[in-house]
Design a protein around this motif. Structure first.
Motif, short mmCIF file in Angstrom:
data_model
loop_
_atom_site.label_atom_id
_atom_site.label_comp_id
_atom_site.label_asym_id
_atom_site.label_seq_id
_atom_site.Cartn_x
_atom_site.Cartn_y
_atom_site.Cartn_z
N THR A 54 8.24 1.59 4.55
CA THR A 54 8.03 2.79 5.39
C THR A 54 7.00 2.65 6.33
O THR A 54 7.23 3.55 7.40
CB THR A 54 7.21 3.94 4.26
N HIS A 55 6.25 1.81 6.13
CA HIS A 55 5.33 1.55 7.64
C HIS A 55 4.62 0.28 7.40
O HIS A 55 4.57 -0.53 6.36
CB HIS A 55 4.38 2.73 7.91
N GLU A 56 3.91 0.00 8.60
CA GLU A 56 3.10 -1.41 8.67
C GLU A 56 2.07 -1.66 7.84
O GLU A 56 1.54 -2.95 7.94
CB GLU A 56 3.25 -1.55 10.23
N HIS A 57 1.42 -0.76 7.34
CA HIS A 57 0.17 -0.88 6.74
C HIS A 57 0.33 -1.86 5.43
O HIS A 57 0.97 -2.20 4.80
CB HIS A 57 -0.49 0.21 6.11
N PRO A 58 -0.96 -2.79 5.22
CA PRO A 58 -0.88 -3.84 4.35
C PRO A 58 -0.65 -3.27 2.91
O PRO A 58 -0.03 -3.98 2.00
CB PRO A 58 -2.57 -4.29 4.52
N ASP A 59 -1.17 -2.06 2.55
CA ASP A 59 -0.82 -1.60 1.10
C ASP A 59 0.58 -1.21 0.84
O ASP A 59 1.19 -0.82 -0.31
CB ASP A 59 -1.80 -0.40 0.69
N HIS A 60 1.45 -1.29 1.89
CA HIS A 60 2.85 -0.86 1.63
C HIS A 60 3.75 -2.15 2.10
O HIS A 60 4.79 -2.34 1.47
CB HIS A 60 3.19 0.15 2.65
N VAL A 61 3.19 -3.09 2.92
CA VAL A 61 4.17 -4.30 3.19
C VAL A 61 3.53 -5.65 2.77
O VAL A 61 4.05 -6.63 3.06
CB VAL A 61 4.84 -4.37 4.65
N GLU B 80 3.28 12.39 9.56
CA GLU B 80 2.17 12.37 10.29
C GLU B 80 1.22 11.16 9.86
O GLU B 80 0.35 11.65 8.77
CB GLU B 80 1.52 13.63 10.55
N HIS B 81 1.02 10.14 10.44
CA HIS B 81 0.13 9.01 9.77
C HIS B 81 -0.47 8.25 10.98
O HIS B 81 0.04 8.64 11.97
CB HIS B 81 0.92 8.12 8.72
N ALA B 82 -1.27 7.35 10.82
CA ALA B 82 -1.92 6.53 11.54
C ALA B 82 -1.07 5.90 12.49
O ALA B 82 -1.44 5.59 13.82
CB ALA B 82 -3.32 6.07 11.08
N CYS C 291 5.79 9.38 1.54
CA CYS C 291 4.94 8.14 2.26
C CYS C 291 3.57 9.09 2.57
O CYS C 291 3.18 9.92 2.08
CB CYS C 291 5.65 7.43 3.16
N ASP C 292 2.91 7.98 3.16
CA ASP C 292 1.51 8.28 3.79
C ASP C 292 1.53 9.44 4.93
O ASP C 292 2.08 9.11 5.95
CB ASP C 292 0.81 7.29 4.34
N THR C 293 1.02 10.75 4.58
CA THR C 293 1.06 11.74 5.77
C THR C 293 0.01 12.86 5.64
O THR C 293 -0.19 13.11 4.45
CB THR C 293 2.42 12.18 5.80
#
Ligand SMILES: [Zn+2]
Ligand SMILES: [Zn+2]
Length: 268
Positions: A80-87, A163-165, A186-188
């Motif tokens: 879903t996105h590049e943050h460490p808790d996701h990839v 809408e996330h960082a 996801c994170d938003t």
């Protein structure tokens, strides 16, 4: 009947009870509930013929197998996105699949930033000795509402920016044979794009990290579920200090709200 597995339900903050939020969608290519179907339903062990994994911030394959899912049925990974808790667990996922004997290629779907991050992480390791490692098929998803993510006989997945960082997508996965739908914020921060993704969905998994930039509180998540007329709301990406008051506030907005259970299994 397709099944949503909450392989993990925690936020990025360390939590003794919850690992990072990771999901799996499992179902058959034919609707087992259709009378007269000559294709057997999920077998006694709950094996489904097609499973999708969403994010891998932790040890995703361990949780996937703990859920009773067959690594051979893993048809795609969605990032879903590049943050460490996701990839962050992507190289470990590949190592485990390789050691498990997987040979067929693995589609890995996501927006450019998520794929680039996963590729960078994987490239940090020397895998030249991984004989027979399955080919990774990177499949870039466009960063726009309704973007196609993955499709096979069992699943049709689309995405929309949230809408996330960092650039991030929410998902809508339809189990094609049954028409059942699961959506994932996801994170938003609360956003109408998630309400549209989840329109009429049987289940919405919405994050409830808290009322802060780029995230949502449980109550805000419930407002989105109500707006979407979702069948049920499961809160995920939960902070270690989620309270009963947070849940009550959410239920006052959308009654069918539950805190997602770590390793929870939800037929939908
Ligand atoms: Zn994030
Ligand atoms: Zn996160």
């Amino acid at each position: 009947m397709p099944t949503l597995h909450l392989l993990g339900t925690g936020a990025a903050a360390s939590d003794p009870h919850r690992t990072t939020t990771m999901l799996a969608f499992a179902g058959n290519a034919t609707d087992s509930d259709v009378a007269g179907s000559d294709v057997s339903s999920e077998d006694a062990a709950g094996h489904a013929s097609s499973a999708l994994l969403v994010d891998c911030g932790g040890d995703a394959l361990q949780r996937y197998r703990q859920a009773g899912l067959d690594p051979g049925a893993l048809d795609a990974v969605v990032l879903t996105h590049e943050h460490p808790d996701h990839v962050g667990g992507f190289p470990l996922l590949m190592e485990r699949l390789w050691l498990g004997g997987r040979e067929r290629p693995l589609p890995v779907c996501g927006i450019a930033q998520a794929l680039t991050q996963a590729e960078r992480l994987f490239d940090a390791f020397d895998t030249s000795g991984w004989d027979g490692m399955p080919e990774i098929r990177w499949r870039e998803v466009s960063y726009e509402e309704g973007a196609p993510v993955f499709e096979n006989d069992a699943w049709r997945v689309t995405a929309a920016p949230v809408e996330h960082a960092k650039p991030t997508v929410g998902l809508r996965a339809e189990h094609s044979p049954s028409g059942r739908v699961v959506a994932y914020s996801c994170d938003t921060a609360p956003t109408p794009s998630v309400a549209r993704l989840a329109e009429g969905a049987d289940v919405l998994v919405h994050e409830a990290t808290g009322d802060m930039d780029g995230h949502s509180s449980a109550e805000q998540a419930a407002e989105v579920a109500a707006e979407a007329s979702a069948g049920r709301l499961l809160l995920a990406h939960l902070p270690p200090d989620l309270t009963d008051a947070d849940l009550s506030a959410a239920r006052s907005r959308f009654e069918r709200t539950e805190a997602g259970a770590e390793r929870g299994r939800y037929p939908f």
